[in-house]
Write a protein that holds these residues in place. Structure first.
Motif, PDB file in Angstrom:
ATOM      1  N   PHE A   6       7.891   2.079  -4.404  1.00 24.40           N
ATOM      2  CA  PHE A   6       7.492   1.349  -3.202  1.00 24.40           C
ATOM      3  C   PHE A   6       7.482   2.275  -1.994  1.00 24.40           C
ATOM      4  O   PHE A   6       6.536   2.273  -1.198  1.00 24.40           O
ATOM      5  CB  PHE A   6       8.453   0.182  -2.965  1.00 24.40           C
ATOM      6  CG  PHE A   6       7.974  -0.781  -1.915  1.00 24.40           C
ATOM      7  CD1 PHE A   6       7.045  -1.761  -2.228  1.00 24.40           C
ATOM      8  CD2 PHE A   6       8.435  -0.700  -0.615  1.00 24.40           C
ATOM      9  CE1 PHE A   6       6.585  -2.639  -1.274  1.00 24.40           C
ATOM     10  CE2 PHE A   6       7.967  -1.576   0.357  1.00 24.40           C
ATOM     11  CZ  PHE A   6       7.044  -2.538   0.014  1.00 24.40           C
TER      12      PHE A   6
ATOM     13  N   ALA B 138       4.195   3.184   0.175  1.00 23.85           N
ATOM     14  CA  ALA B 138       4.191   2.888   1.609  1.00 23.85           C
ATOM     15  C   ALA B 138       3.895   4.150   2.418  1.00 23.85           C
ATOM     16  O   ALA B 138       3.124   4.120   3.379  1.00 23.85           O
ATOM     17  CB  ALA B 138       5.537   2.307   2.032  1.00 23.85           C
TER      18      ALA B 138
ATOM     19  N   GLN C  60      12.018   0.939  -6.299  1.00 23.21           N
ATOM     20  CA  GLN C  60      12.258   1.257  -4.886  1.00 23.21           C
ATOM     21  C   GLN C  60      11.602   2.588  -4.531  1.00 23.21           C
ATOM     22  O   GLN C  60      10.983   2.721  -3.475  1.00 23.21           O
ATOM     23  CB  GLN C  60      13.761   1.308  -4.604  1.00 23.21           C
ATOM     24  CG  GLN C  60      14.355  -0.070  -4.429  1.00 23.21           C
ATOM     25  CD  GLN C  60      15.862  -0.057  -4.367  1.00 23.21           C
ATOM     26  OE1 GLN C  60      16.501   0.753  -5.008  1.00 23.21           O
ATOM     27  NE2 GLN C  60      16.428  -0.972  -3.604  1.00 23.21           N
TER      28      GLN C  60
ATOM     29  N   LEU D  52       3.531  -2.071   7.775  1.00 22.02           N
ATOM     30  CA  LEU D  52       2.250  -1.469   7.406  1.00 22.02           C
ATOM     31  C   LEU D  52       1.098  -2.292   7.956  1.00 22.02           C
ATOM     32  O   LEU D  52       0.114  -1.740   8.447  1.00 22.02           O
ATOM     33  CB  LEU D  52       2.152  -1.357   5.884  1.00 22.02           C
ATOM     34  CG  LEU D  52       3.103  -0.353   5.244  1.00 22.02           C
ATOM     35  CD1 LEU D  52       2.926  -0.334   3.749  1.00 22.02           C
ATOM     36  CD2 LEU D  52       2.888   1.041   5.817  1.00 22.02           C
TER      37      LEU D  52
ATOM     38  N   GLN E 192      -0.712  -9.973  -9.471  1.00 18.86           N
ATOM     39  CA  GLN E 192       0.668  -9.802  -9.060  1.00 18.86           C
ATOM     40  C   GLN E 192       1.351 -11.154  -9.023  1.00 18.86           C
ATOM     41  O   GLN E 192       0.791 -12.131  -8.520  1.00 18.86           O
ATOM     42  CB  GLN E 192       0.751  -9.153  -7.674  1.00 18.86           C
ATOM     43  CG  GLN E 192       0.011  -7.840  -7.581  1.00 18.86           C
ATOM     44  CD  GLN E 192      -1.397  -8.029  -7.096  1.00 18.86           C
ATOM     45  OE1 GLN E 192      -1.774  -9.120  -6.751  1.00 18.86           O
ATOM     46  NE2 GLN E 192      -2.163  -6.968  -7.071  1.00 18.86           N
TER      47      GLN E 192
ATOM     48  N   LEU F  59      15.155  -1.235 -11.025  1.00 17.60           N
ATOM     49  CA  LEU F  59      15.084  -1.413  -9.576  1.00 17.60           C
ATOM     50  C   LEU F  59      14.985  -0.097  -8.810  1.00 17.60           C
ATOM     51  O   LEU F  59      14.178   0.025  -7.892  1.00 17.60           O
ATOM     52  CB  LEU F  59      16.292  -2.223  -9.102  1.00 17.60           C
ATOM     53  CG  LEU F  59      16.064  -3.030  -7.827  1.00 17.60           C
ATOM     54  CD1 LEU F  59      14.825  -3.896  -7.938  1.00 17.60           C
ATOM     55  CD2 LEU F  59      17.262  -3.882  -7.519  1.00 17.60           C
TER      56      LEU F  59
ATOM     57  N   ALA G 260       5.959  -4.773  -5.377  1.00 21.57           N
ATOM     58  CA  ALA G 260       6.671  -5.907  -4.777  1.00 21.57           C
ATOM     59  C   ALA G 260       6.896  -6.998  -5.817  1.00 21.57           C
ATOM     60  O   ALA G 260       7.974  -7.604  -5.874  1.00 21.57           O
ATOM     61  CB  ALA G 260       5.888  -6.461  -3.599  1.00 21.57           C
TER      62      ALA G 260
ATOM     63  N   ILE H 247       9.698  -5.915  -8.074  1.00 24.23           N
ATOM     64  CA  ILE H 247      11.004  -6.082  -7.432  1.00 24.23           C
ATOM     65  C   ILE H 247      11.385  -7.563  -7.395  1.00 24.23           C
ATOM     66  O   ILE H 247      12.526  -7.932  -7.660  1.00 24.23           O
ATOM     67  CB  ILE H 247      10.988  -5.467  -6.018  1.00 24.23           C
ATOM     68  CG1 ILE H 247      10.893  -3.942  -6.126  1.00 24.23           C
ATOM     69  CG2 ILE H 247      12.215  -5.874  -5.231  1.00 24.23           C
ATOM     70  CD1 ILE H 247      10.765  -3.229  -4.807  1.00 24.23           C
TER      71      ILE H 247
ATOM     72  N   VAL I 207      11.373  -5.013   1.288  1.00 25.87           N
ATOM     73  CA  VAL I 207       9.955  -4.982   0.908  1.00 25.87           C
ATOM     74  C   VAL I 207       9.126  -5.745   1.939  1.00 25.87           C
ATOM     75  O   VAL I 207       8.071  -5.287   2.393  1.00 25.87           O
ATOM     76  CB  VAL I 207       9.757  -5.592  -0.501  1.00 25.87           C
ATOM     77  CG1 VAL I 207       8.289  -5.876  -0.775  1.00 25.87           C
ATOM     78  CG2 VAL I 207      10.317  -4.666  -1.560  1.00 25.87           C
TER      79      VAL I 207
ATOM     80  N   LEU J 193       1.272  -1.475  -3.744  1.00 26.04           N
ATOM     81  CA  LEU J 193       2.423  -2.059  -3.064  1.00 26.04           C
ATOM     82  C   LEU J 193       2.685  -3.474  -3.579  1.00 26.04           C
ATOM     83  O   LEU J 193       3.828  -3.867  -3.791  1.00 26.04           O
ATOM     84  CB  LEU J 193       2.172  -2.111  -1.554  1.00 26.04           C
ATOM     85  CG  LEU J 193       2.365  -0.819  -0.785  1.00 26.04           C
ATOM     86  CD1 LEU J 193       1.845  -0.971   0.626  1.00 26.04           C
ATOM     87  CD2 LEU J 193       3.831  -0.456  -0.755  1.00 26.04           C
ATOM     88  N   GLN J 194       1.598  -4.224  -3.793  1.00 21.99           N
ATOM     89  CA  GLN J 194       1.769  -5.604  -4.251  1.00 21.99           C
ATOM     90  C   GLN J 194       2.323  -5.648  -5.667  1.00 21.99           C
ATOM     91  O   GLN J 194       3.168  -6.495  -5.974  1.00 21.99           O
ATOM     92  CB  GLN J 194       0.436  -6.350  -4.176  1.00 21.99           C
ATOM     93  CG  GLN J 194       0.113  -6.765  -2.754  1.00 21.99           C
ATOM     94  CD  GLN J 194      -1.303  -7.219  -2.561  1.00 21.99           C
ATOM     95  OE1 GLN J 194      -2.083  -7.216  -3.502  1.00 21.99           O
ATOM     96  NE2 GLN J 194      -1.646  -7.597  -1.363  1.00 21.99           N
ATOM     97  N   HIS J 195       1.864  -4.725  -6.517  1.00 22.74           N
ATOM     98  CA  HIS J 195       2.400  -4.688  -7.888  1.00 22.74           C
ATOM     99  C   HIS J 195       3.888  -4.373  -7.878  1.00 22.74           C
ATOM    100  O   HIS J 195       4.675  -5.016  -8.572  1.00 22.74           O
ATOM    101  CB  HIS J 195       1.662  -3.634  -8.721  1.00 22.74           C
ATOM    102  CG  HIS J 195       0.372  -4.143  -9.294  1.00 22.74           C
ATOM    103  ND1 HIS J 195       0.328  -5.181 -10.181  1.00 22.74           N
ATOM    104  CD2 HIS J 195      -0.899  -3.764  -9.094  1.00 22.74           C
ATOM    105  CE1 HIS J 195      -0.929  -5.418 -10.502  1.00 22.74           C
ATOM    106  NE2 HIS J 195      -1.697  -4.580  -9.849  1.00 22.74           N
TER     107      HIS J 195
END
Lengths: 134, 135
Positions: free
Chosen positions: B107, B111, B104, A125, A59, B100, B27, B30, A118, B23-25
Motif C-alpha cells: 500500500f 501510494a 502495508q 491522495l 475489489q 498484513l 485496501a 487489508i 488506509v 490501491l483498491q486491491h
C-alpha cells in the motif's frame, strides 16, 4: 481516484472490526455472570466475517455475516448459598475466556488502525489529485 | 491542440489509473485480513502498464466514409489491470492468504508511486502553463 471505492472498502473494514470490538466488550463485561441453568447463562459471542462481493468491482469489502454463540459447555460451580443455585446447589458460569477475548481485542484494534490508515492515505491522495493544476 | 492536450500527461495518466486500482486491491486485502478463506489479490503493474501503453499506440480505425466517426482524438478507456491471486508465504489455518505486513508495504509503495505520477503530471501542466504565459 475516479470512483471512491477505497472509502467503501476501508469503511466496511472499520464497521466489521468495530462489531468485533463490540462483541469482545460484551463478552468481557459478562465474563463473571452466572445463572441457574446451563441454557440461561451468557454464552461468548463472536462475529463471522465474510467477503462482501461487489458485482461491479473486483475489489471486495468485508462484512459481518452473523454473530454466533460459543457452543462450549458452561462451567458448573458448587455454590449452595447463591440465590440462583439449582436444587443441588450448583450455578453455571459463562464460557467466556478472558484471555482469548483480550487477544481478540488486540487483533481487532490493530486491524481497525490499519484500515483507518488506509482511509487516511486514500483521502490524502484524492485531495492531492483535486489540487492538480493549481 | 485538442489531441495535444490528450497527450499532455503522457503515460502518467494511465499510471495514475493503474496505481489507483492497485490501491483498491490492497485496501480490499487489508479489509479482509481476518476473513476466512479470503485469497489476497494484486495486479501486476508492469504487465498492465505495458498493455495500456500498447493500447494507445494501436493503429487508428480506418474511415472509409466521411460520415464515420473520427475516434483518433478520443482518449482510450482507462487501463484495467488483471487481478491475480497472491500466494502466502506462511499458510494459515483458515485459508486466508493475506499477510498484513506485506499488504502495508504494498500500500505504501502504491501510494508513493501514485504521488510520483501526480507530481510528474503536475510538472507537465506547469511547463505548458509557463509556455502559454511566455514567461
Amino acid at each position: 481516484m475516479s470512483d471512491f471505492s477505497i472509502f467503501r472498502i476501508a469503511g466496511s473494514a472499520l464497521q466489521a472490526q468495530s462489531v468485533r470490538l463490540n462483541t469482545v466488550a460484551s463478552n468481557l463485561a459478562n465474563a463473571d455472570t452466572v445463572a441457574g441453568t446451563p441454557d440461561a447463562v451468557y454464552k461468548a459471542r463472536m462475529p463471522v466475517f465474510e467477503t462482501e462481493l461487489n458485482a461491479a468491482a473486483e475489489q471486495a469489502g468485508v462484512r459481518v455475516s452473523e454473530i454466533v454463540q460459543s457452543t462450549e459447555e458452561p462451567t458448573r460451580i458448587h455454590r449452595p448459598g447463591h440465590p440462583d443455585a439449582d436444587e443441588q446447589g450448583y450455578v453455571y458460569a459463562t464460557n467466556v475466556n478472558p484471555v482469548e477475548e483480550m487477544v481478540n481485542m488486540i487483533s481487532a484494534s490493530r486491524s481497525y488502525q490499519t484500515s483507518a490508515e488506509v482511509l487516511n492515505t486514500g483521502k490524502d491522495l484524492i485531495l492531492k489529485t483535486l489540487e492538480l493544476g493549481r | 491542440m485538442a489531441a495535444g492536450l490528450d497527450k499532455l500527461y503522457g503515460i502518467h495518466a494511465q499510471s495514475l489509473a493503474l496505481q489507483q486500482q492497485r490501491l483498491q486491491h490492497v485496501a480490499a486485502n487489508i479489509a479482509n485480513a481476518d476473513t476466512p478463506n479470503y485469497r489476497a489479490k494484486d495486479i501486476d503493474f508492469q504487465t498492465a502498464l505495458a498493455q495500456a501503453a500498447g493500447a494507445s499506440d494501436s493503429p487508428a480505425l480506418q474511415r472509409t466514409n466521411d460520415r464515420h466517426l473520427n475516434i483518433a482524438g478520443i482518449a482510450t478507456a482507462a487501463p484495467a489491470g488483471v487481478a491475480t491471486e497472491r500466494d502466502s508465504t506462511q499458510p494459515s489455518q483458515d485459508g486466508n492468504t493475506v499477510e498484513l505486513h506485506r499488504e502495508q508495504a504494498a500500500f505504501a509503495d502504491a501510494a508513493l508511486r501514485y504521488r510520483a505520477s501526480l507530481q510528474f503530471a503536475q510538472g507537465r501542466l506547469t511547463t505548458l502553463m509557463s509556455a502559454i504565459r511566455g514567461e
